[in-house]
Write an enzyme that holds these catalytic residues in place. Sequence first.
Site, PDB file in Angstrom:
ATOM      1  N   LYS A 123       6.304  -1.837  -1.249  1.00 18.35           N
ATOM      2  CA  LYS A 123       6.926  -0.739  -2.005  1.00 18.35           C
ATOM      3  C   LYS A 123       6.279   0.606  -1.671  1.00 18.35           C
ATOM      4  O   LYS A 123       6.967   1.594  -1.460  1.00 18.35           O
ATOM      5  CB  LYS A 123       6.823  -1.001  -3.523  1.00 18.35           C
ATOM      6  CG  LYS A 123       7.525  -2.279  -3.986  1.00 18.35           C
ATOM      7  CD  LYS A 123       7.536  -2.411  -5.505  1.00 18.35           C
ATOM      8  CE  LYS A 123       6.156  -2.605  -6.123  1.00 18.35           C
ATOM      9  NZ  LYS A 123       5.486  -3.878  -5.746  1.00 18.35           N
ATOM     10  N   ARG A 141       8.259  -2.650 -15.065  1.00 17.95           N
ATOM     11  CA  ARG A 141       7.754  -4.004 -14.816  1.00 17.95           C
ATOM     12  C   ARG A 141       8.063  -4.962 -15.966  1.00 17.95           C
ATOM     13  O   ARG A 141       7.732  -6.141 -15.856  1.00 17.95           O
ATOM     14  CB  ARG A 141       6.236  -3.946 -14.633  1.00 17.95           C
ATOM     15  CG  ARG A 141       5.760  -3.916 -13.170  1.00 17.95           C
ATOM     16  CD  ARG A 141       4.265  -3.741 -13.191  1.00 17.95           C
ATOM     17  NE  ARG A 141       3.556  -4.213 -12.057  1.00 17.95           N
ATOM     18  CZ  ARG A 141       3.088  -3.449 -11.071  1.00 17.95           C
ATOM     19  NH1 ARG A 141       3.351  -2.165 -11.044  1.00 17.95           N
ATOM     20  NH2 ARG A 141       2.356  -3.964 -10.116  1.00 17.95           N
ATOM     21  N   ARG A 184      -4.969  -6.303   3.006  1.00 20.42           N
ATOM     22  CA  ARG A 184      -5.098  -4.915   2.542  1.00 20.42           C
ATOM     23  C   ARG A 184      -6.424  -4.732   1.814  1.00 20.42           C
ATOM     24  O   ARG A 184      -7.095  -3.714   1.981  1.00 20.42           O
ATOM     25  CB  ARG A 184      -3.913  -4.600   1.615  1.00 20.42           C
ATOM     26  CG  ARG A 184      -3.875  -3.195   1.096  1.00 20.42           C
ATOM     27  CD  ARG A 184      -2.557  -2.890   0.424  1.00 20.42           C
ATOM     28  NE  ARG A 184      -2.512  -3.354  -0.952  1.00 20.42           N
ATOM     29  CZ  ARG A 184      -1.437  -3.259  -1.753  1.00 20.42           C
ATOM     30  NH1 ARG A 184      -0.319  -2.744  -1.292  1.00 20.42           N
ATOM     31  NH2 ARG A 184      -1.475  -3.665  -3.000  1.00 20.42           N
ATOM     32  N   ARG A 207      -9.414  -1.620  -2.777  1.00 19.20           N
ATOM     33  CA  ARG A 207      -8.821  -1.977  -4.075  1.00 19.20           C
ATOM     34  C   ARG A 207      -9.365  -3.324  -4.519  1.00 19.20           C
ATOM     35  O   ARG A 207      -9.086  -4.343  -3.889  1.00 19.20           O
ATOM     36  CB  ARG A 207      -7.298  -2.049  -3.957  1.00 19.20           C
ATOM     37  CG  ARG A 207      -6.608  -0.769  -4.355  1.00 19.20           C
ATOM     38  CD  ARG A 207      -5.110  -0.921  -4.315  1.00 19.20           C
ATOM     39  NE  ARG A 207      -4.576  -1.795  -5.363  1.00 19.20           N
ATOM     40  CZ  ARG A 207      -3.295  -1.894  -5.660  1.00 19.20           C
ATOM     41  NH1 ARG A 207      -2.411  -1.178  -4.987  1.00 19.20           N
ATOM     42  NH2 ARG A 207      -2.885  -2.689  -6.610  1.00 19.20           N
ATOM     43  N   ARG A 252      -1.465 -11.652 -10.356  1.00 18.33           N
ATOM     44  CA  ARG A 252      -0.496 -10.542 -10.316  1.00 18.33           C
ATOM     45  C   ARG A 252       0.889 -11.059  -9.936  1.00 18.33           C
ATOM     46  O   ARG A 252       1.896 -10.605 -10.471  1.00 18.33           O
ATOM     47  CB  ARG A 252      -0.963  -9.469  -9.326  1.00 18.33           C
ATOM     48  CG  ARG A 252      -2.096  -8.638  -9.910  1.00 18.33           C
ATOM     49  CD  ARG A 252      -2.931  -7.988  -8.848  1.00 18.33           C
ATOM     50  NE  ARG A 252      -2.212  -7.051  -8.019  1.00 18.33           N
ATOM     51  CZ  ARG A 252      -2.616  -6.688  -6.798  1.00 18.33           C
ATOM     52  NH1 ARG A 252      -3.725  -7.206  -6.279  1.00 18.33           N
ATOM     53  NH2 ARG A 252      -1.939  -5.809  -6.117  1.00 18.33           N
TER      54      ARG A 252
HETATM   55  P1  AMP Z   1       0.423  -1.517  -8.354  1.00 17.88           P
HETATM   56  O1  AMP Z   1      -0.307  -0.467  -7.611  1.00 17.88           O
HETATM   57  O2  AMP Z   1       1.842  -1.165  -8.653  1.00 17.88           O
HETATM   58  O3  AMP Z   1       0.302  -2.881  -7.685  1.00 17.88           O
HETATM   59  O4  AMP Z   1      -0.287  -1.666  -9.776  1.00 17.88           O
HETATM   60  C1  AMP Z   1      -1.637  -2.062  -9.884  1.00 17.88           C
HETATM   61  C2  AMP Z   1      -1.927  -2.519 -11.300  1.00 17.88           C
HETATM   62  O5  AMP Z   1      -1.693  -1.440 -12.222  1.00 17.88           O
HETATM   63  C3  AMP Z   1      -1.072  -3.659 -11.807  1.00 17.88           C
HETATM   64  O6  AMP Z   1      -1.587  -4.923 -11.424  1.00 17.88           O
HETATM   65  C4  AMP Z   1      -1.126  -3.443 -13.321  1.00 17.88           C
HETATM   66  O7  AMP Z   1      -2.357  -3.875 -13.841  1.00 17.88           O
HETATM   67  C5  AMP Z   1      -1.106  -1.927 -13.421  1.00 17.88           C
HETATM   68  N1  AMP Z   1       0.283  -1.392 -13.510  1.00 17.88           N
HETATM   69  C6  AMP Z   1       0.910  -0.595 -12.603  1.00 17.88           C
HETATM   70  N2  AMP Z   1       2.151  -0.300 -12.974  1.00 17.88           N
HETATM   71  C7  AMP Z   1       2.352  -0.932 -14.166  1.00 17.88           C
HETATM   72  C8  AMP Z   1       3.452  -1.045 -15.066  1.00 17.88           C
HETATM   73  N3  AMP Z   1       4.628  -0.446 -14.817  1.00 17.88           N
HETATM   74  N4  AMP Z   1       3.280  -1.782 -16.191  1.00 17.88           N
HETATM   75  C9  AMP Z   1       2.119  -2.388 -16.470  1.00 17.88           C
HETATM   76  N5  AMP Z   1       1.047  -2.354 -15.655  1.00 17.88           N
HETATM   77  C10 AMP Z   1       1.154  -1.623 -14.516  1.00 17.88           C
END
Ligand code: AMP
Length: 190
Positions: free
Chosen positions: A16, A91, A130, A136, A148
């Site tokens: 994404k 989400r 990654r 990260r 996740r």
């Molecule tokens: P991402 O970078 O989108 O993979 O997000 C990393 C982490 O941030 C996720 O594993 C969640 O812990 C948190 N997170 C990001 N976006 C959301 C969302 N829309 N709702 C809840 N948690 C989120």
Amino acid sequence: MSKLNIVLFGPPGAGKGTQSEFLINRYNLVHLSTGDILRAEKDAGTELGLMAQEIMGRGELVSDDIVIGMIRNKIEANNDAKGFIFDGFPRTKAQAEALDGMLNAKSEPITVMLALEVPEEELVKRLLGRGATSGRADDQDEAVVRNRIREYENKTAPLKEYYSAQGKFKAIDGVGGIGEITARLIQAVG
Ligand code: AMP
């Protein structure tokens, strides 16, 4: 002219973030990634960032209220945008309903949900790869990575039906070269 509001959807590791880069340039959109916003809060050492850090470290979802509030602020701060790419948001069903509420109130609804599809073992391989370079923490531990993906399957994947019921869901094969996948996305936007 009506705005182009894209939900770029898919499990962690589906590409994404990478694909957002191409789409924002092509369509002149504002990129809203809740993951990026949460990581910026963490790096700035805010109270919210420190709280989110723990939840993110376990591979769980941050509460709906927090991420909905973050998105609301960003939408309000970008009133003149030609449209948005929502990356990693919504989400949950509550997040999707809140987003529809905000956008419909401005008569600027979601145009399309582009859902990148990638098999689980490929996701794990990509995320751990990654993690070896990105720093990260949530990409470095296989148990967290798999958690996740579980969170995605349980709470997020049902949103495909939510957008499908609105006639907005488009599945995109997320396996292949980066350029190839970009071309599929552009074709789906039409
Ligand atoms: P991402 O970078 O989108 O993979 O997000 C990393 C982490 O941030 C996720 O594993 C969640 O812990 C948190 N997170 C990001 N976006 C959301 C969302 N829309 N709702 C809840 N948690 C989120």
